[in-house]
Design an enzyme around this catalytic site. Structure first.
Site, mmCIF file in Angstrom:
data_model
loop_
_atom_site.group_PDB
_atom_site.id
_atom_site.type_symbol
_atom_site.label_atom_id
_atom_site.label_comp_id
_atom_site.label_asym_id
_atom_site.label_seq_id
_atom_site.Cartn_x
_atom_site.Cartn_y
_atom_site.Cartn_z
ATOM 1 N N GLU A 153 52.852 75.410 -32.203
ATOM 2 C CA GLU A 153 53.894 74.567 -31.598
ATOM 3 C C GLU A 153 54.944 75.350 -30.798
ATOM 4 O O GLU A 153 56.142 75.104 -30.927
ATOM 5 C CB GLU A 153 54.578 73.718 -32.684
ATOM 6 N N GLU A 269 44.512 68.613 -37.236
ATOM 7 C CA GLU A 269 45.412 67.904 -38.163
ATOM 8 C C GLU A 269 45.310 66.388 -37.980
ATOM 9 O O GLU A 269 46.319 65.669 -37.985
ATOM 10 C CB GLU A 269 46.866 68.359 -37.952
HETATM 11 O O1 G3I Z 1 58.676 73.698 -51.370
HETATM 12 C C1 G3I Z 1 59.640 72.657 -51.647
HETATM 13 C C2 G3I Z 1 59.695 72.420 -53.119
HETATM 14 O O2 G3I Z 1 60.195 73.568 -53.752
HETATM 15 C C3 G3I Z 1 60.613 71.200 -53.378
HETATM 16 O O3 G3I Z 1 60.545 70.881 -54.736
HETATM 17 C C4 G3I Z 1 60.150 69.987 -52.572
HETATM 18 C C5 G3I Z 1 61.095 68.808 -52.721
HETATM 19 O O4 G3I Z 1 60.948 67.895 -51.672
HETATM 20 O O5 G3I Z 1 60.101 70.338 -51.224
HETATM 21 C C6 G3I Z 1 59.176 71.388 -50.962
HETATM 22 O O6 G3I Z 1 59.058 71.662 -49.611
HETATM 23 C C7 G3I Z 1 58.474 70.670 -48.829
HETATM 24 C C8 G3I Z 1 57.109 71.162 -48.337
HETATM 25 O O7 G3I Z 1 56.580 70.244 -47.399
HETATM 26 C C9 G3I Z 1 56.109 71.329 -49.466
HETATM 27 O O8 G3I Z 1 55.832 70.103 -50.064
HETATM 28 C C10 G3I Z 1 59.411 70.442 -47.660
HETATM 29 O O9 G3I Z 1 60.586 69.817 -48.118
HETATM 30 C C11 G3I Z 1 58.757 69.582 -46.616
HETATM 31 O O10 G3I Z 1 59.578 69.577 -45.456
HETATM 32 C C12 G3I Z 1 57.398 70.159 -46.254
HETATM 33 O O11 G3I Z 1 56.819 69.330 -45.292
HETATM 34 C C13 G3I Z 1 55.686 69.847 -44.610
HETATM 35 C C14 G3I Z 1 55.980 69.946 -43.121
HETATM 36 O O12 G3I Z 1 54.827 70.398 -42.450
HETATM 37 C C15 G3I Z 1 57.125 70.896 -42.824
HETATM 38 O O13 G3I Z 1 57.553 70.761 -41.522
HETATM 39 C C16 G3I Z 1 54.524 68.894 -44.839
HETATM 40 O O14 G3I Z 1 54.159 68.896 -46.220
HETATM 41 C C17 G3I Z 1 53.345 69.323 -43.997
HETATM 42 O O15 G3I Z 1 52.344 68.336 -44.060
HETATM 43 C C18 G3I Z 1 53.759 69.490 -42.539
HETATM 44 O O16 G3I Z 1 52.652 69.965 -41.817
HETATM 45 C C19 G3I Z 1 52.857 70.129 -40.406
HETATM 46 C C20 G3I Z 1 51.982 71.285 -39.981
HETATM 47 O O17 G3I Z 1 52.265 72.422 -40.743
HETATM 48 C C21 G3I Z 1 52.157 71.579 -38.484
HETATM 49 N N1 G3I Z 1 51.929 70.392 -37.698
HETATM 50 C C22 G3I Z 1 52.670 69.198 -38.103
HETATM 51 C C23 G3I Z 1 52.438 68.901 -39.574
HETATM 52 C C24 G3I Z 1 53.125 67.624 -39.987
HETATM 53 O O18 G3I Z 1 54.531 67.774 -39.863
#
Ligand code: G3I
Length: 360
Positions: A153, A269
């Site tokens: 990205e 994805e």
């Molecule tokens: O690691 C913490 C954990 O310690 C905490 O307990 C929990 C509480 O909400 O949050 C955890 O982190 C989260 C992480 O996912 C793991 O579950 C983050 O808040 C959350 O923001 C994060 O979101 C991920 C996101 O990328 C981040 O921008 C999504 O799961 C994931 O599906 C998403 O994937 C991205 C690709 O990498 C790139 N392309 C877009 C795609 C969708 O956004």
């Protein structure tokens, strides 16, 4: 009626949600894909990896896996001098037992950077931080990764730069050459992995997606002209179901452009945001499946397309419920399996598009 014709008939009739197909009677998607020299699979979270039923489903259906979060900087590089491979290694161990390939996601991104990053990274050390991280992580997995999303990205036309690059911490601290540095470092650390540039919003026939396609293609052309080792284009394909179907001419031109550059193409994805669709589940599942089919049958016309991964595999675990919740409060249904791990119309749409794909 042959099962495939029957499936087509039901998909058109909108009746697939009710189709009972016991797993034992279905050919796994990985086999359907393999017969077309394609890989098929999904992103997996660590939580899902702990569930025996999910492992069994993935072992049966997926020939390629990617960690949803556990190879990102935040997870794998928790302190400036510490790397933690526990979760990512667990995925690789599972993939070995199920004979699946693993994509690496990702080595350089503006999101999910570790908490220590903002106070540590400076314009003086950002390039070296990036180089050291990539050498370490890609080196740790050398020879075991099918393809790396080396840079994720990096284009965001809305930031207003003439080259379309995103004003990410990497760009602001290390300058535009951080992209070249990431790829050259990854190539040294793991000469076998297919080095990929991965991005989103590249699919629709809108001005915004067209501008992004132009900027991504220009970036890729520049990399190839400078002999920077980029080998593949990852198209995230976070699609949005709408009542007016997509037009694909811009998408086809874009893939033709990538193919001219000699790049392999991955759908990395895939999922379908259903926020614009009515609540009725059968109707929603049918329209989501139609979106899968429309997209995949177009993408699969391109012979350089080698792998299709969905972003997650069961609806309850989709990122979309957190990032794009439905207004009516019902959970989204963007993926090929439901919460009972049963295949949905989207699954059969994938199967059917892959079966119908031209031989490669
Ligand atoms: O690691 C913490 C954990 O310690 C905490 O307990 C929990 C509480 O909400 O949050 C955890 O982190 C989260 C992480 O996912 C793991 O579950 C983050 O808040 C959350 O923001 C994060 O979101 C991920 C996101 O990328 C981040 O921008 C999504 O799961 C994931 O599906 C998403 O994937 C991205 C690709 O990498 C790139 N392309 C877009 C795609 C969708 O956004």
């Amino acid at each position: 009626m042959h099962r495939r014709d029957f499936t087509t008939h039901l998909l058109r009739a909108g009746a697939l949600a009710a189709l009972p197909l016991p797993a034992a009677e279905r050919q796994p998607l990985r086999d359907v894909a393999n017969a077309r020299h394609l890989l098929a699979g999904a992103a997996v979270s660590y939580r899902e990896l702990q569930r025996e039923d999910c492992r069994a489903l993935l072992a049966r259906e997926a020939s390629i896996l990617v960690s949803e979060n556990d190879m990102k900087w935040q997870s794998i590089h928790p302190a400036p001098d510490r790397y933690d491979y526990t979760r990512a290694d667990a995925l690789l161990a599972f993939a070995k037992t199920s004979n699946a390939k693993v994509r690496g996601h990702n080595l350089c991104w503006h999101q999910q950077l570790p908490r220590w990053f903002p106070s540590t990274a400076t314009s003086g050390n950002a390039g070296e931080l990036l180089r050291a991280h990539i050498a370490e992580v890609a080196g740790h997995y050398a020879g075991r990764i099918h393809s790396w999303d080396v840079v994720n990205e990096a284009v965001f036309v809305e930031d207003g730069r003439s080259d379309g690059l995103r004003k990410s911490p990497w760009l602001e601290l290390a300058g535009p050459s951080y992209i070249d540095l990431a790829f050259t470092t990854a190539a040294k650390a793991d000469p076998q992995a297919i080095l990929t540039y991965n991005d989103y919003d590249l699919e629709q026939d809108t001005e915004a997606h067209e501008a992004k396609r132009r900027a991504v293609l220009a970036l890729l052309k520049g990399l190839r002209a400078r002999n920077v080792p980029v080998q593949a284009l990852g198209i995230q394909s976070h699609l949005v179901a709408s009542t007016s179907p997509y037009q694909w001419s811009g998408f086809h031109r874009f893939l033709d452009g990538a193919e001219k550059l000699g790049l392999t193409i991955f759908i990395t994805e895939l999922d379908v945001d259903d926020t614009a669709l009515p609540a009725d589940i059968a109707d929603r599942d049918r329209q989501v499946a139609a979106c899968y089919q429309d997209f995949l049958s177009n993408a699969l016309k391109h012979h350089n397309l080698q792998a299709i991964l969905t972003w997650g595999f069961t609806d309850p675990d989709t990122w979309l419920n957190h990032f794009h919740p439905r207004k009516d409060g019902t959970p989204q249904r963007p993926l090929p399996f439901d919460g009972q791990l049963q295949p949905k119309p989207a699954y059969f749409a994938m199967e059917q598009s892959i079966e119908a794909a031209p031989r490669r």
